[in-house]
Design an enzyme around this catalytic site. Structure first.
Site, short mmCIF file in Angstrom:
data_model
loop_
_atom_site.label_atom_id
_atom_site.label_comp_id
_atom_site.label_asym_id
_atom_site.label_seq_id
_atom_site.Cartn_x
_atom_site.Cartn_y
_atom_site.Cartn_z
N ASP A 225 6.54 -3.18 3.56
CA ASP A 225 6.08 -4.56 3.46
C ASP A 225 7.29 -5.49 3.32
O ASP A 225 7.95 -5.49 2.28
CB ASP A 225 5.15 -4.71 2.25
N HIS A 315 -2.25 -6.80 12.34
CA HIS A 315 -1.63 -7.66 11.34
C HIS A 315 -0.29 -8.22 11.81
O HIS A 315 -0.02 -9.42 11.65
CB HIS A 315 -1.45 -6.89 10.03
#
Length: 403
Positions: A225, A315
């Site tokens: 991330d 995403h």
């Protein structure tokens, strides 16, 4: 605005308690002045995370044109605390509060105890401690302080936000990060003591991630991330993160989003489905069109059936920046507040950007509308803050902005 602050060589009979009494009695003197010091945060990956005194003794510069905790590698532990400034605190008294906080930050980030610390031995291991201070939109409006360009309170993002007021808004924020969770906890307690006569705690969120110094941290889904963050010390970083003009120059803006991750249903997916939802391979972090984590995703690539390799709602397709200057600096931390009765795990998502309206809001609107990941994530908290510029030695955080 320069604020008189208690220093170590002051009359010991005055001390912090006496100074605070003088402030509350309305006798604090506020003078004009603004400016920036020299120095710059070190680059990510510069610290070691091996166990031992090297980590414990590591310090980061406090003074400089930018606050700490933004351009550096994010330490493994954090506490994000929001406060509501008491209704009877006017601008000059709030400036005095910032003077007290600044004085203690200059100490605790260097491994020295805060004034009045009853357990000074707990301050001796800063372990890369940084504390970042920001002001909420409500406080700026209350004091008539012009906000940075594009800075605004966020409306809920439909249809995904299910916001709990217990994790939303606030007048003042402290983002406390360190590689030692004890340091984070102790620093939060000392700074809250500083603010006790000026503000009340609205919420506290604590987070963590893996401590690997050279790798992108992973979230609780196992995903890397922050892969596309702008590189620290680069032109792209400066353009996308730092405000470059006006009294806020050297500052930035911060979004704090608490995102619950639906772990129980995520765990029912097979590996290929997990990869397709995000558009990256879980093991390497590489885009589905590449081999390595930092390969550029080819959003136009199709498979043998003519379908996009990276799906339309993946995403990474929706979270992209249209230009390098529109990149967000993502600083995610995991949280786990699960109990025997329920699973409550997720992400404390911190996003830094120079212009909230031009950078964060367009990306978040795209994600809210059609991100495949929305099936397994639910935003439950949201807050925004204007992060103050750094300060030089002898100055106070907020000089120039609060003047």
């Amino acid at each position: 605005m320069a604020i008189a602050t208690p220093m170590a060589d002051q009359d010991p009979q005055l001390g912090r308690r006496g100074f605070l009494g003088a402030v509350l009695g309305g006798t604090a003197v506020v003078a004009g002045g603004a400016g920036f010091g020299i120095g710059r945060a070190t680059s990510p990956g510069a610290s070691s995370t091996s166990a031992g005194p090297t980590v414990a003794a590591k310090t980061r510069p406090f003074y400089g044109p930018h606050q700490g905790g933004i351009a550096t590698r994010p330490p493994a532990h954090c506490a994000v605390a929001a406060y509501d400034v008491l209704s009877d605190i006017d601008l000059s008294r709030f400036g005095a509060a910032m003077g007290i906080v600044t004085d203690d930050l200059s100490r605790i980030t260097q491994g020295a105890p805060a004034l009045g610390d009853t357990a000074p031995m707990l301050a001796a291991s800063p372990a890369g401690l940084s504390v970042t201070v920001g002001l909420g939109p409500g406080l700026l409006k209350r004091y008539g302080i012009p906000a940075p360009a594009g800075f605004t309170a966020l409306e809920p993002f439909e249809p995904i936000d299910q916001l709990n007021p217990a994790y939303c808004d606030g007048d003042l924020v402290l983002v406390i990060t360190s590689d030692d969770p004890l340091t984070v906890s102790h620093s939060l307690r000392m700074l809250t003591k500083d603010l006790r006569s000026f503000a009340s705690i609205r919420w506290v969120q604590r987070g963590f991630h893996d401590a690997a110094p050279t790798d992108t941290p992973r979230n609780l889904f196992g995903q890397k991330d922050g892969t596309v963050n702008p590189a620290a010390e680069s032109d792209d970083f400066d353009a996308s993160v730092w405000i470059n003009e006006g009294p806020w120059a050297g500052g930035t803006t911060l979004v704090v989003r608490r995102i619950r991750m639906e772990m129980d249903t995520w765990d029912t997916l097979d590996r290929s489905a997990m990869d397709e939802v995000v558009g990256r391979r879980l093991d390497t972090g590489a885009p589905l069109t590449g081999e390595h984590e930092h390969d550029i995703a080819d959003l136009g690539a199709t498979n043998k059936f003519g379908l996009p390799v990276i799906r339309e709602g993946a995403h990474i397709r929706l979270a992209r920046a249209d230009t390098p200057q529109q990149q967000l600096l993502r600083r995610p931390y995991n949280y786990d507040d699960s109990s025997a009765e329920s699973t409550d795990m997720g992400l404390i998502f911190l996003s830094y950007q120079a212009n909230l309206a031009a950078q964060f809001i367009p990306v978040q609107q795209r994600l809210a509308e059609s991100d495949l990941l929305n099936e397994w994530t639910t935003p439950v908290g949201s807050a925004v803050f204007a992060v103050l510029p750094g300060c030089a030695e002898g100055q106070v955080l907020g000089d120039g902005v609060l003047a």
